[in-house]
Design a protein around this motif. Sequence first.
Motif, short mmCIF file in Angstrom:
data_model
loop_
_atom_site.label_atom_id
_atom_site.label_comp_id
_atom_site.label_asym_id
_atom_site.label_seq_id
_atom_site.Cartn_x
_atom_site.Cartn_y
_atom_site.Cartn_z
N GLN A 190 36.82 26.81 52.80
CA GLN A 190 37.33 26.78 51.43
C GLN A 190 37.90 28.12 50.98
O GLN A 190 38.31 28.27 49.83
CB GLN A 190 36.24 26.34 50.45
CG GLN A 190 35.62 24.99 50.75
CD GLN A 190 36.65 23.87 50.72
OE1 GLN A 190 37.49 23.82 49.82
NE2 GLN A 190 36.58 22.98 51.71
N ASP A 191 37.94 29.10 51.89
CA ASP A 191 38.44 30.42 51.54
C ASP A 191 39.91 30.61 51.92
O ASP A 191 40.64 31.35 51.25
CB ASP A 191 37.62 31.51 52.22
CG ASP A 191 36.20 31.58 51.69
OD1 ASP A 191 35.99 31.23 50.51
OD2 ASP A 191 35.30 31.96 52.46
N ALA A 214 39.44 42.26 37.82
CA ALA A 214 39.13 43.68 37.88
C ALA A 214 37.77 43.99 37.28
O ALA A 214 37.04 44.87 37.78
CB ALA A 214 40.22 44.49 37.18
N LEU A 215 37.42 43.30 36.20
CA LEU A 215 36.13 43.40 35.54
C LEU A 215 35.67 41.99 35.22
O LEU A 215 36.47 41.05 35.26
CB LEU A 215 36.25 44.26 34.27
CG LEU A 215 36.64 45.74 34.46
CD1 LEU A 215 36.95 46.39 33.13
CD2 LEU A 215 35.54 46.49 35.19
N THR A 251 38.40 38.00 48.42
CA THR A 251 37.07 38.41 47.98
C THR A 251 36.72 37.54 46.78
O THR A 251 37.59 36.84 46.24
CB THR A 251 37.05 39.89 47.56
OG1 THR A 251 37.75 40.04 46.32
CG2 THR A 251 37.68 40.78 48.63
N PRO A 252 35.47 37.56 46.33
CA PRO A 252 35.15 36.77 45.13
C PRO A 252 36.01 37.15 43.93
O PRO A 252 36.17 36.34 43.01
CB PRO A 252 33.67 37.10 44.89
CG PRO A 252 33.13 37.41 46.24
CD PRO A 252 34.25 38.13 46.95
#
Length: 683
Positions: A493-494, A587-588, A548-549
């Motif tokens: 799924q990535d 980013a945050l 990445t997440p």
Amino acid sequence: MSRPSSPRSTPSRLRRALHLALSAPLATAAVAVAQEAHTLEPVVVTGTRTEKTLDDTPIRTEVVTREEIERTHARTLTQALENIPGLQLREIHGKSGYELSLQGLSSDQVLVLIDGLPISASTGSTVDLSQYLLTDVDHIEVVKGATSAQYGSSAMGGVINVITRPAQPGLSGTATLDAGSYGSQNSKGGSWRPANRHGQFSIQGGNEQLRGRIAADVLDDDGFGINPDAWSRQGDEIRRQQYSARVDWLPGARQRYFVDGSVYREDDTQRYTTFVPPNLLPQRKTETIERKRITGGGQWELGNGTRLQLKGVGERYDSTSQAYSNEFPTTRRNARQEMGHLTAQVDLPAWRNQLWQFGADYHYEDLRQDNNGVSEFVRSGSVDRSSKEVFAQNDIIFNDTWELLLGARYQDDSDFGGHFAPKASLRGKLLNTQDWSGVLRASFGQGYRVPNLKERYYLFDHSALGYMVLGNPDLKPEASNSFQLGGTLTFRQDVTFEVNAFMNRVKDLIQTDMSNTTIIDGVTAYTYRNIARARTQGIETGLRWQATPALALNVGYTFTDAKNLDTGGELTRRPRHIGRIGADWRALPDTTVSVRTRIQSSELISSDDVAQSNGGSGGGGRSPGWTTLDLMVNQKIGRQLTLFAGINNLFDRQRDFSNPTDFGPLRGRFVYVGARYAFGSTQ
């Protein structure tokens, strides 16, 4: 609810498909389910006219989600579609809007739907995508290739289906305000004056049985000019407004009814100059457009699992334009279109691993147009046509691996008689391990397009410039064969890689016949004829990677080879290479940065021998290639408020307006800021 078979005797994927077919009472209800679980597989309806998860549909479907619309701050249907790989957007000649091309087939050959029902073509032949604002939209589905078996005429190149949101119970709503500037090209005021202003508001509420929604969307643009002090304006001054209201009634678990009404209004001003020796005379054209649309319908589920659906649309589209030369009125054009469409559909319960569907459509349209009080049609008064159509479909699920979708439609047209279009689509889940999954899709379909009323009857009189274009009532429908073959490979799924090869062969292509002309009182008269055979073929690829997440990447590339088979030459306005690159970075925890890049190669503008032999970018009848990059930031403040900002066309890639063969980006750099407030279930 009855079940088709026990879990022991029915394969798991078959049970899932049958459960979707029998338990979802309405396409809009399925949209609501997908909205609640958007992190799972989205539910789509366009390819099969019934609910299926995106992975399980046998017909390749691309989706623009509501999250993508909000992330990229799209305001119109044009902006929502501009990041679809391989989809080309073009300005409508003489208008302030955009049309589209899919797999090298033109906008006349692509059907645009709202909740499965047609919308009027702004020019009588092509839909202006800029004339639909997005307040009510849940997601957009794109199906490429011949889809006439499902949707009839004009779907020979594909379908764009805009799915709106049903009203929700409780009390919720949204409000958005944003404004932006074209910098030094602002037509009014200084560089930091808001030249483009947008506001949107919607509120909905009710209980489990009865709920409603009202919405308003206004987009006000001052336009722009490369020299704001000059008379000419390269970007038109436009005010777009759309107001809508919807009511959903659910008297029981197996019944649902809805009615949805909307009004769209556009006021547009174009300013340009015409050279009349020895001076440049200022020219101005104003246009007022109003579209009134009402849709309604219902769906019922019987005790044995049979689903019945009936829905329809009535629409009226009015346009009034006034041209001025040196502020002296010259021409006044009035156009009116009326369109009605009614569709009935029956989905039978599962029988021997088969899902049968039957339906019927009735379509009617009427068009009239005059210039200074004189009809602009070859025959006076209004022109109209109607059609009666029946369709059937059988979805055969052999096992967990193979599924075959067979469909056909017969159309009895008031002017062209009978036409038959079949389609067959095969889906195979060839790889299914803990880490890997792979799906193969192949389809063949026949498409057709009945000539529109303007091509048959319109009198485009430019006698002052030495020519006119006459409609041809003897035109025949266009027809096509469409082949699609591709697959999807997914790892954990990535990472998802998708490839699709396509070939569309068109016969009786309708074009303006430039070689057979007549002279009428010294004016050259052209006409539409079925004069060409064409082929478009190519390959579409896409890669989605959750690196990445916090970081997601999306890349798409399309190669298209479009050829006139009668002359052997390249078809105009079909770029061979189109690329899309997207990145979303959290980013945050509450801050998202997004980038969207669009790449397009040069495209042929003139099909004469000189232009065809003059390759490369720029000049010689070719429009140069271009690349644009958009940057967007979204910052959540608590649960209800989102602040956002963006720069469209960051590197200011704009066409050379002195070069008539340059069809690069119209607008240069555009900077904007805004805020969105949501409460209730919409937050």
